[in-house]
Design an enzyme around this catalytic site. Structure first.
Site, mmCIF file in Angstrom:
data_model
loop_
_atom_site.group_PDB
_atom_site.id
_atom_site.type_symbol
_atom_site.label_atom_id
_atom_site.label_comp_id
_atom_site.label_asym_id
_atom_site.label_seq_id
_atom_site.Cartn_x
_atom_site.Cartn_y
_atom_site.Cartn_z
ATOM 1 N N HIS A 307 0.314 -1.368 0.210
ATOM 2 C CA HIS A 307 0.044 0.048 -0.197
ATOM 3 C C HIS A 307 0.973 1.513 -0.166
ATOM 4 O O HIS A 307 2.020 1.071 0.904
ATOM 5 C CB HIS A 307 -0.874 0.113 1.240
ATOM 6 C CG HIS A 307 -2.180 0.462 0.664
ATOM 7 N ND1 HIS A 307 -1.770 2.570 1.414
ATOM 8 C CD2 HIS A 307 -3.399 0.700 0.688
ATOM 9 C CE1 HIS A 307 -2.774 3.119 1.282
ATOM 10 N NE2 HIS A 307 -3.781 1.920 0.267
ATOM 11 N N ASP A 364 -7.552 -4.891 -0.576
ATOM 12 C CA ASP A 364 -8.282 -4.066 -2.295
ATOM 13 C C ASP A 364 -8.039 -6.282 -2.611
ATOM 14 O O ASP A 364 -9.443 -6.405 -2.943
ATOM 15 C CB ASP A 364 -7.093 -3.124 -2.630
ATOM 16 C CG ASP A 364 -7.597 -2.551 -3.348
ATOM 17 O OD1 ASP A 364 -8.864 -1.837 -2.076
ATOM 18 O OD2 ASP A 364 -6.769 -1.298 -2.392
#
Length: 428
Positions: A307, A364
């Site tokens: 991330h 995600d």
């Protein structure tokens, strides 16, 4: 630490205020720099620029902290519900029981949408993307509620607009899915809660009310809570800057939907499934693609790992991993794409290459797997992200108005031609 910072420009020193947040974040206030010196700052992508002071969400990417209004995301995901978190984000405090019950009842009463909105679907091409439809339909709500255009809404009028949007968004999302399948729409039911209603409108039929396993309902609450706000990201900043022009809430949120649509922002969970599909279509060899990911000369990259904000771990991923495992176990889904996903997850969590580079499965990755297991098409994933992010967008728009922030107007450093004279066609 000094409460001022000094900067020397063209031989002149300027003192600028230092702002310290409640979590000890430090910023140099440059709001007067141009007036004082004629200089501006240049920060492409605003990576080092604070555009506002906000009391909504605190995020520390280095230590993996995410808090809504001071409450850790871990506690909210475990103990709260999506509508309670929505209230918290928008109004600043956890509601008392009777306040939350009224909030839920007010939303339930407004979940029906105007029948004329069906006409929009007749005009959309059959292959139009759900996010394009969502942006259009949310923006169109301002036509059905023209009172929202008043930039000087009373508190009661603003609250009604907020309730309308929270109530009608799940109905709009469900209609988008139903229309994409060629199925008749399912209307909201007064005997169902927010998430139950949403799932029934998505997966139920007009002649059959569907019931859902508590594991599924709990996972949907968690998914929406985990996406509810994430500080000043691309779409949230868009909502605030559009709202700063006194644009109404529907138009401001529609702009956020368009920003979220971009594959670098909200499309990551869809990209995860598309990557897994590509691996399956190439024979399903997860080890081959893990090797490609490690090869610095190979352009392939694993989607849904690591991330850009969280440098060590994404606190949301820890929460949603368990929900993902519970969903797959409960539903007993047999899907080769999800089998590949589990192989990639296992490797990333145990392979030293990925551990050293902090390439852990992120929110995600897990949300894409859950949505796939529940039966959503990949192009609906970002629409579901938008539904979850809605309370955050509303809260940020509301805070911007309450703070009476000026209209957003970034500067630039011009690098084009200096003045030149018009050239006639014969001399070009």
């Amino acid at each position: 630490m000094s409460d001022k910072a000094s900067i020397n420009l063209d031989g002149t020193s300027y003192d600028l205020p230092v702002i310290v947040g409640t979590e000890n974040e430090k910023a140099v206030d440059i709001s007067k720099l141009r007036d004082l010196s004629g200089f501006i700052t240049l920060d492409p992508g605003y990576k080092n620029t604070g555009a506002t002071k906000s009391a909504i969400t605190f995020l520390d990417g280095e230590t993996g902290i995410l808090r809504y209004r001071g409450y850790p995301i871990e506690q909210l995901a475990e103990k709260s519900t999506f509508l309670e978190v929505a209230y918290l984000l928008i109004y600043g405090e956890l509601p008392k029981k009777e306040v939350l019950e009224k909030f839920r009842a007010d939303i339930k009463k407004q979940m029906m949408i105007h029948e004329d909105m069906k006409n929009f679907f007749a005009g959309f091409p059959s292959k139009s993307h759900p996010m394009g439809q969502l942006s259009c339909l949310v923006g169109a709500l301002s036509a059905f509620y023209p009172e929202s255009l008043n930039p000087n809404l009373t508190d009661e009028e603003e609250d009604q607009t907020i309730i309308n949007l929270l109530a009608k968004m799940p109905t709009i999302v469900s209609w988008i899915q139903k229309k994409s399948l060629g199925h008749p729409v399912v209307y909201p039911k007064n005997n169902l809660g927010y998430i139950d209603n949403f799932l029934n409108m998505l997966f139920g039929e007009v002649n059959d009310e569907k019931t859902f396993d508590p594991v599924v309902i709990d996972a949907m609450h968690k998914l929406l809570i985990l996406h509810a706000d994430h500080e000043q990201n691309c779409s949230t900043s868009t909502v605030r800057i559009v709202g700063s022009s006194n644009a109404n809430l529907y138009a401001s949120v529609a702009s956020g939907i368009n920003a979220l649509w971009g594959p670098l922002h909200g499309g990551a969970n869809q990209a995860v499934i598309e990557m897994l599909e590509a691996i399956k279509n190439d024979g399903g060899d997860a080890e081959k693609y893990l090797a490609k990911a490690k090869d610095k000369n190979d352009p392939f990259r694993l989607m849904g790992f690591g991330h850009r904000v969280y440098k060590n771990f994404d606190p949301r991923a820890k929460i949603i991993k368990k929900a993902c495992d519970d969903i797959l176990e409960k539903l007993g889904v047999q899907d080769p794409v999800l089998d590949i996903a589990k192989k990639l997850e296992e490797a990333a969590l145990n392979d030293q290459y990925f551990i050293d580079r902090k390439l852990y499965p992120n929110v995600d990755f897990y949300s894409g797997i859950i949505y796939r297991a529940l039966g959503f098409k990949a192009d609906m994933f970002t629409v579901l992200f938008a539904l979850g992010r809605l309370p955050g967008w509303i809260a940020q728009w509301k805070e911007m108005r309450e703070n009476k922030e000026p209209i957003g107007r970034p500067r630039q450093v011009y690098v084009g031609h200096t003045e030149r004279n018009y050239v006639e066609f014969s001399n070009r």
